[in-house]
Design an enzyme around this catalytic site. Structure first.
Site, PDB file in Angstrom:
ATOM      1  N   ASP A  78       0.715  -1.308   0.153  1.00  0.00           N
ATOM      2  CA  ASP A  78       0.234  -0.557  -0.318  1.00  0.00           C
ATOM      3  C   ASP A  78       1.088   1.581   0.053  1.00  0.00           C
ATOM      4  O   ASP A  78       2.378   1.277   0.011  1.00  0.00           O
ATOM      5  CB  ASP A  78      -0.982  -0.138   1.133  1.00  0.00           C
ATOM      6  N   GLU A 135      -0.598  -1.425   5.328  1.00  0.00           N
ATOM      7  CA  GLU A 135       0.188  -1.770   6.430  1.00  0.00           C
ATOM      8  C   GLU A 135       0.554  -0.574   7.302  1.00  0.00           C
ATOM      9  O   GLU A 135       0.507  -0.110   8.451  1.00  0.00           O
ATOM     10  CB  GLU A 135       2.079  -2.004   6.446  1.00  0.00           C
TER      11      GLU A 135
END
Length: 393
Positions: A78, A135
């Site tokens: 991400d 994350e």
């Protein structure tokens, strides 16, 4: 050929993958375009995988030529909700940015996948490829574990890396390791202090939540300075305060939000307990009341000592020993890789990679953050070697 030579062979593809991912950053748990790109590369390599694990995670599997243990290799996918200002020819234009190097992590793991898939007949055991969302928040590791990422086959160990300049004093290509506590927990708290509003000219008619809030902020800092050992790192930070609507009116409420960090679980729990106790006592002692909420987020990241020592021995086969450095103290940032290492023995390491933008080095989570792509092949070689050695042990 050595794994470093094999990594050099795929370096061009790894750079290409990184630049493609850099242009399509997505945030949170839903990463449809990113996941589709990863899946496409695994399809082309002939590697089987599960998709939509923990919402949009991908778990690939390389089965070795002989039975053995299973090691998981993890990369986060991400980005961040930051508008990019690097001026790169492949810069993102969608309002998000890979400002923490996760595009590099995913590309390195794709490179590892390509290298080890060609070697699978010589592998003793299995390689699991963990491509993880979120994350940066709200956290994708735990949802992936809950969705069976470490099952079928069951994972016995885990390895991961973070690229960039997280410690501030490292040179390109250096590997930084920790034999124990490496990163802090990532906890969040929120409190609403309630008083009694009134005209600012007549404060005796009200209960001022702003005054209470100022005392709360001041008093809770003594948790760190006077109630925990100076050798046990801890942080209590207030990042947000909201209260009041007019210069001459005492408001009814003030909202406070912040974060607590610790590298030891006992210290973490103590911080949470004392933060609430002190805040509540101050508020009630000043005739107000408080609503308190504490969220235990990512746990502290504590590497397994034996796995770390084995990784260091493997790393010596790839890079000069002088390029491997032990971290003398943990960093207070958080990482949900901790959930994976809490599940099975594992280690997490930093691979330094710096690239100036406009003549200046910018930190992670900055709109001008960038990495030195020459280090990608080093990441591929390090993980490939360490994973193979771990299985052979």
């Amino acid at each position: 050929m050595s794994y470093l030579d094999k990594a050099k062979e795929v370096q061009g593809e790894v750079v290409k993958w990184r630049r493609t991912l850099h242009q399509i950053p997505e945030v949170g748990l839903e990463l449809p375009e990113t996941s589709a790109f990863i899946a496409k590369q695994l399809d082309e390599m002939g590697i089987s995988y599960r998709k939509n694990v923990g919402v949009s995670g991908i778990v690939g599997l390389i089965e070795g030529g002989s039975p053995g243990k299973t090691i998981a290799l993890r990369a986060d996918m991400d980005g961040l909700p930051i508008k990019e200002e690097t001026g790169l020819s492949f810069a993102s234009t969608n309002g998000n940015m890979h400002a923490c190097g996760h595009d590099a992590h995913s590309s390195i793991l794709l490179g590892v996948a390509k290298v080890l898939n060609k070697e699978k007949e010589n592998l003793k055991g299995n390689i699991k490829l963990i491509f993880q969302p979120a994350e940066e928040g709200p956290g994708g590791a735990k949802p992936m574990l809950d969705d069976g990422a470490f099952e079928d086959p069951k994972v016995d160990g885990v390895l991961g890396l973070h690229i960039g300049g997280l410690t501030g004093d490292s040179k390109d290509g250096e590997v930084l390791v920790s034999y124990g506590s490496m990163m802090a927990c990532l906890d969040r708290f929120k409190m609403t202090i309630r008083g009694k509003g009134c005209h600012g000219a007549y404060p005796e008619n009200g209960v001022d939540p702003i005054s209470i809030a100022s005392q709360v902020i001041s008093n809770v800092q003594t948790i760190i300075s006077r109630e925990t050992s100076p050798t046990d790192p801890g942080v209590v930070t207030f990042g947000m305060i909201k209260g009041g609507s007019q210069y001459n009116i005492i408001s009814d409420t003030v909202e406070l939000e912040g974060t607590c960090r610790a590298v030891d679980q006992d210290v973490r729990e103590f911080l949470a307990k004392r933060l609430e106790e002190i805040s509540r006592s101050v508020a009630e002692g000043m005739r107000g009341s408080i609503e308190f909420d504490y969220t235990f987020g990512y746990p502290p990241l504590v590497n397994d000592e034996e796995v770390t020592r084995n990784f260091v021995e493997s790393a010596k086969r790839i890079i000069p020993e002088d390029d491997i450095r032990e971290m003398k103290k943990p960093v207070m940032g958080g990482e949900d890789m901790a959930y994976f290492i809490n599940e099975v023995p594992g280690t997490y390491f930093f691979l330094s990679s710096h690239k100036p933008v406009d003549g200046e080095l910018y930190p992670h989570h900055n709109s001008k953050f960038d990495i030195n792509e020459d280090m990608l092949q080093r990441g591929v070689a390090l993980i490939s070697q360490a994973a193979t050695d771990w299985l052979n042990r």
